[in-house]
Design an enzyme around this catalytic site. Structure first.
Site, PDB file in Angstrom:
ATOM      1  N   HIS A  58     -10.210   1.256   1.816  1.00 41.58           N
ATOM      2  CA  HIS A  58      -9.805   2.615   2.211  1.00 41.58           C
ATOM      3  C   HIS A  58     -11.017   3.537   2.357  1.00 41.58           C
ATOM      4  O   HIS A  58     -11.022   4.422   3.216  1.00 41.58           O
ATOM      5  CB  HIS A  58      -8.844   3.224   1.186  1.00 41.58           C
ATOM      6  CG  HIS A  58      -7.434   2.767   1.321  1.00 41.58           C
ATOM      7  ND1 HIS A  58      -6.664   3.020   2.437  1.00 41.58           N
ATOM      8  CD2 HIS A  58      -6.634   2.083   0.462  1.00 41.58           C
ATOM      9  CE1 HIS A  58      -5.459   2.504   2.263  1.00 41.58           C
ATOM     10  NE2 HIS A  58      -5.415   1.929   1.080  1.00 41.58           N
ATOM     11  N   CYS A  99       0.841  -1.195   0.000  1.00 41.53           N
ATOM     12  CA  CYS A  99       0.000   0.000   0.000  1.00 41.53           C
ATOM     13  C   CYS A  99       0.878   1.248   0.000  1.00 41.53           C
ATOM     14  O   CYS A  99       1.877   1.305   0.719  1.00 41.53           O
ATOM     15  CB  CYS A  99      -0.891  -0.023   1.240  1.00 41.53           C
ATOM     16  SG  CYS A  99      -2.040   1.353   1.365  1.00 41.53           S
ATOM     17  N   HIS A 110      -9.108  -3.812  -2.113  1.00 39.47           N
ATOM     18  CA  HIS A 110      -8.128  -3.098  -1.285  1.00 39.47           C
ATOM     19  C   HIS A 110      -8.465  -1.607  -1.224  1.00 39.47           C
ATOM     20  O   HIS A 110      -8.510  -1.005  -0.151  1.00 39.47           O
ATOM     21  CB  HIS A 110      -6.732  -3.322  -1.886  1.00 39.47           C
ATOM     22  CG  HIS A 110      -5.639  -2.554  -1.231  1.00 39.47           C
ATOM     23  ND1 HIS A 110      -4.628  -3.168  -0.530  1.00 39.47           N
ATOM     24  CD2 HIS A 110      -5.359  -1.222  -1.190  1.00 39.47           C
ATOM     25  CE1 HIS A 110      -3.798  -2.244  -0.069  1.00 39.47           C
ATOM     26  NE2 HIS A 110      -4.219  -1.050  -0.463  1.00 39.47           N
ATOM     27  N   GLU A 111      -8.718  -1.010  -2.392  1.00 37.18           N
ATOM     28  CA  GLU A 111      -9.017   0.430  -2.440  1.00 37.18           C
ATOM     29  C   GLU A 111     -10.383   0.738  -1.824  1.00 37.18           C
ATOM     30  O   GLU A 111     -10.551   1.761  -1.161  1.00 37.18           O
ATOM     31  CB  GLU A 111      -8.932   0.957  -3.872  1.00 37.18           C
ATOM     32  CG  GLU A 111      -7.571   0.805  -4.536  1.00 37.18           C
ATOM     33  CD  GLU A 111      -6.406   1.377  -3.750  1.00 37.18           C
ATOM     34  OE1 GLU A 111      -6.603   2.325  -2.955  1.00 37.18           O
ATOM     35  OE2 GLU A 111      -5.279   0.878  -3.918  1.00 37.18           O
TER      36      GLU A 111
END
Length: 187
Positions: A153, A107, A149-150
């Site tokens: 966030h 990341c 993954h994004e």
């Protein structure tokens, strides 16, 4: 669907946006839905892409640059000028596969830390593109992993929250100047 936003895929010494790192509270705050897709948002998309390319990333979520909007940019081929990036506005997961895949993740907000993470192998999402058009996408492999993954966030979750091996994770974080206390494990 690839983006129509044109950005030169080059590294800048001083990217337009500043990254935030593990331990910064800004990464833990949920992002807000985007109400209006306009030129100001498209400029933010360009700035995010340029920042991502400058930092050798393949994905970047707005919270990583201190902006609490549900906005993600992805480019799995940053060295290929012919391959346009993917822009996801207000993405939502519609479906995930039962098949789970374990792979290493890193990341931009946690430089030099790479750990194995379990994620669904296939993900189907709904989102808007940079022109505000509704889209759907079924993604597999690296793209599915990057999207998940994004999207984490956008919900105040970072990939280290999903790592099972806490001892190795603590060692890796410490070795790279981060505190294990910044990790918030998710079930």
């Amino acid at each position: 669907m690839p983006s129509e936003i044109a950005v030169e895929k080059k590294k800048l010494k001083n990217p337009p946006l500043q990254l935030h790192y593990l331990g910064d509270r800004v990464l833990r705050q949920p992002a807000k839905r985007i109400a209006k897709v306009d030129d100001e948002l498209r400029q933010l998309i360009r700035d995010m892409l340029q920042t991502m390319y400058s930092k050798d990333g393949i994905g970047l979520a707005a919270p990583q640059v201190g902006i609490h909007k549900q906005l993600i940019v992805i480019d799995l081929e940053p060295d290929n000028p012919a391959n346009p990036p993917l822009v996801l506005i207000n993405p939502t997961i519609k479906q995930v596969s039962k098949e789970i895949c374990v792979a290493q993740e890193g990341c931009l907000s946690i430089p030099n830390v790479y750990m194995d993470v379990k994620r669904p192998e296939v993900v189907e999402i709904a989102y808007k593109d940079e022109n505000g058009r509704p889209k759907t996408l079924k993604a597999t492999d690296l793209l599915a992993r990057c999207i998940q993954h994004e999207m984490d966030h956008l919900n105040g979750v970072v990939f280290v929250d999903r790592v099972d091996n806490s001892l190795t994770l603590a060692q890796e974080l410490s070795k790279n100047g981060f505190s294990y206390q910044a990790v918030k494990p998710v079930a």
